[in-house]
Design a protein around this motif. Sequence first.
Motif, short mmCIF file in Angstrom:
data_model
loop_
_atom_site.label_atom_id
_atom_site.label_comp_id
_atom_site.label_asym_id
_atom_site.label_seq_id
_atom_site.Cartn_x
_atom_site.Cartn_y
_atom_site.Cartn_z
N TYR A 125 31.21 30.63 41.26
CA TYR A 125 31.45 31.14 42.46
C TYR A 125 32.89 31.19 42.87
CZ TYR A 125 26.23 30.43 43.38
OH TYR A 125 25.01 30.40 43.09
N LEU A 126 33.55 30.53 42.05
CA LEU A 126 35.27 30.45 42.16
C LEU A 126 35.84 31.98 42.61
CD1 LEU A 126 37.42 28.53 42.72
CD2 LEU A 126 38.10 29.08 40.26
N ALA A 127 35.23 32.86 41.90
CA ALA A 127 35.67 34.40 42.30
C ALA A 127 35.48 34.79 43.64
CB ALA A 127 34.94 35.40 41.22
N LEU A 128 34.31 34.23 44.25
CA LEU A 128 33.98 34.74 45.67
C LEU A 128 35.04 34.29 46.59
CD1 LEU A 128 32.07 36.13 47.54
CD2 LEU A 128 30.79 33.68 47.83
N PRO A 129 35.66 33.31 46.89
CA PRO A 129 36.88 32.97 47.56
C PRO A 129 38.14 33.70 47.20
CG PRO A 129 36.63 30.91 46.43
CD PRO A 129 35.33 31.94 46.32
N ALA A 130 38.32 33.43 45.70
CA ALA A 130 39.44 34.47 45.17
C ALA A 130 39.58 35.89 45.93
CB ALA A 130 39.63 34.50 43.81
N GLY A 131 38.16 36.72 46.03
CA GLY A 131 38.23 37.98 46.40
C GLY A 131 38.58 37.95 48.07
N VAL A 132 37.88 36.70 48.88
CA VAL A 132 38.09 37.04 50.12
C VAL A 132 39.89 36.83 50.43
CG1 VAL A 132 37.91 35.37 52.30
CG2 VAL A 132 35.83 35.99 50.63
N LEU A 133 40.54 35.71 49.51
CA LEU A 133 41.95 35.59 49.70
C LEU A 133 42.78 36.78 49.22
CD1 LEU A 133 41.89 31.75 48.94
CD2 LEU A 133 42.15 33.05 51.19
N ARG A 134 41.87 37.78 48.57
CA ARG A 134 42.71 38.88 47.77
C ARG A 134 43.78 38.44 46.85
NH1 ARG A 134 42.25 43.74 52.38
NH2 ARG A 134 40.05 43.48 52.53
N LEU A 135 43.53 37.40 46.05
CA LEU A 135 44.33 37.25 45.00
C LEU A 135 44.75 38.34 44.08
CD1 LEU A 135 42.86 33.56 43.91
CD2 LEU A 135 44.49 33.97 45.86
N GLU A 136 45.83 38.09 43.37
CA GLU A 136 46.69 39.18 42.64
C GLU A 136 45.41 39.59 41.54
OE1 GLU A 136 48.02 41.64 40.20
OE2 GLU A 136 47.94 39.81 39.29
N PRO A 137 45.12 40.72 41.32
CA PRO A 137 43.70 40.96 40.65
C PRO A 137 43.93 40.77 39.14
CG PRO A 137 43.96 42.76 42.20
CD PRO A 137 45.12 41.84 42.30
N TRP A 138 45.33 41.34 38.55
CA TRP A 138 45.57 41.11 37.24
C TRP A 138 45.51 39.67 36.91
CZ3 TRP A 138 44.06 44.75 34.18
CH2 TRP A 138 44.22 46.19 34.53
N ALA A 139 46.22 38.72 37.57
CA ALA A 139 46.31 37.26 37.27
C ALA A 139 45.03 37.03 37.21
CB ALA A 139 47.48 36.76 38.36
N PHE A 140 44.16 36.99 38.30
CA PHE A 140 42.72 36.79 38.39
C PHE A 140 42.06 36.82 37.15
CE2 PHE A 140 38.28 37.42 39.29
CZ PHE A 140 37.91 36.17 39.83
N LEU A 141 42.19 38.34 36.78
CA LEU A 141 41.50 38.68 35.44
C LEU A 141 41.66 37.81 34.31
CD1 LEU A 141 39.60 40.70 34.33
CD2 LEU A 141 41.37 42.55 34.02
N ALA A 142 43.08 37.67 34.10
CA ALA A 142 43.47 37.09 33.00
C ALA A 142 43.33 35.84 32.87
CB ALA A 142 45.11 37.40 32.97
N ALA A 143 43.36 35.01 34.12
CA ALA A 143 42.86 33.49 34.20
C ALA A 143 41.16 33.30 33.99
CB ALA A 143 43.24 32.86 35.50
N THR A 144 40.53 34.30 34.43
CA THR A 144 39.04 34.29 34.56
C THR A 144 38.70 34.65 33.11
OG1 THR A 144 38.70 34.95 36.55
CG2 THR A 144 36.81 35.30 35.16
N SER A 145 39.26 35.38 32.27
CA SER A 145 38.85 35.79 30.94
C SER A 145 39.20 34.42 29.89
CB SER A 145 39.82 37.16 30.36
OG SER A 145 39.51 38.22 31.18
N LEU A 146 40.57 34.14 29.92
CA LEU A 146 40.80 32.92 29.24
C LEU A 146 40.05 31.64 29.64
CD1 LEU A 146 42.96 31.77 27.23
CD2 LEU A 146 44.45 31.25 29.05
N GLY A 147 39.62 31.39 30.78
CA GLY A 147 38.82 30.35 31.22
C GLY A 147 37.50 30.24 30.62
N THR A 148 37.08 31.43 30.68
CA THR A 148 35.61 31.88 30.33
C THR A 148 35.48 31.71 28.88
OG1 THR A 148 35.18 33.42 32.03
CG2 THR A 148 33.77 33.38 30.27
N LEU A 149 36.55 32.20 27.82
CA LEU A 149 36.45 32.22 26.72
C LEU A 149 36.43 30.61 26.14
CD1 LEU A 149 36.58 33.64 23.78
CD2 LEU A 149 39.15 33.52 24.25
#
Length: 210
Positions: A125-149
């Motif tokens: 669920y961490l991506a939900l507040p990230a979207g609400v706060l409209r964090l920088e999309p590319w940084a969010f995508l990079a961090a999510t991809s690396l963390g998921t891996l």
Amino acid sequence: METSNTITILLSFGLVGIGCLAIVEKFVPLIPSYVLLMCLGMAVPDGVTLILTILATTAGSVIGALGWYGLGSMLGSRRIEDLVARFGKYVFLRPSLYARLVNAYRNNHFWVTLIGQTLPTARVYLALPAGVLRLEPWAFLAATSLGTLIWNMPFLSLGYALRDSGHDPVGVGFWVAMALVGAELALLVGLRFWRKFISQSTRAIAGNHH
């Protein structure tokens, strides 16, 4: 039984099915992700390599996270908080947990997102507040991809190594998850004490100069 049948059916579609399972796990966390990943590692279809399985599950998880991000960004803070208050308990997302996830983003956004992807429940669920706060999309995508891996690879690899061994994926996956979380917490505590030590040393040096 229905969950098992769904997994079996999706696995029959190879990498596409594996990716779909990873997406579904982000929205319907009926079983812990480490159990699902261990089972997927044990049941890699013929003709599919472990590396491709890791990439497929990572891609699926990231797509699921982007779905939560988009939902948060589209609905905004007030409506998301109302939905969490009304329905969150049915998907293991209580208002108190949601509030902690929002507060976590007061720190470094990239590292909060990356580390959050390796924490049970928070990773869903961490991506939900990230979207609400409209964090920088590319940084969010990079961090999510690396963390998921980082999260997916050990469980898939261990499941793959234990194929036909008769080991229970639930029990093995649980202890591997606890080991990862424990190592992560130890690292965070160590970094916190290190920063505190550096800060105190800097103040002491400055005081001696005066």
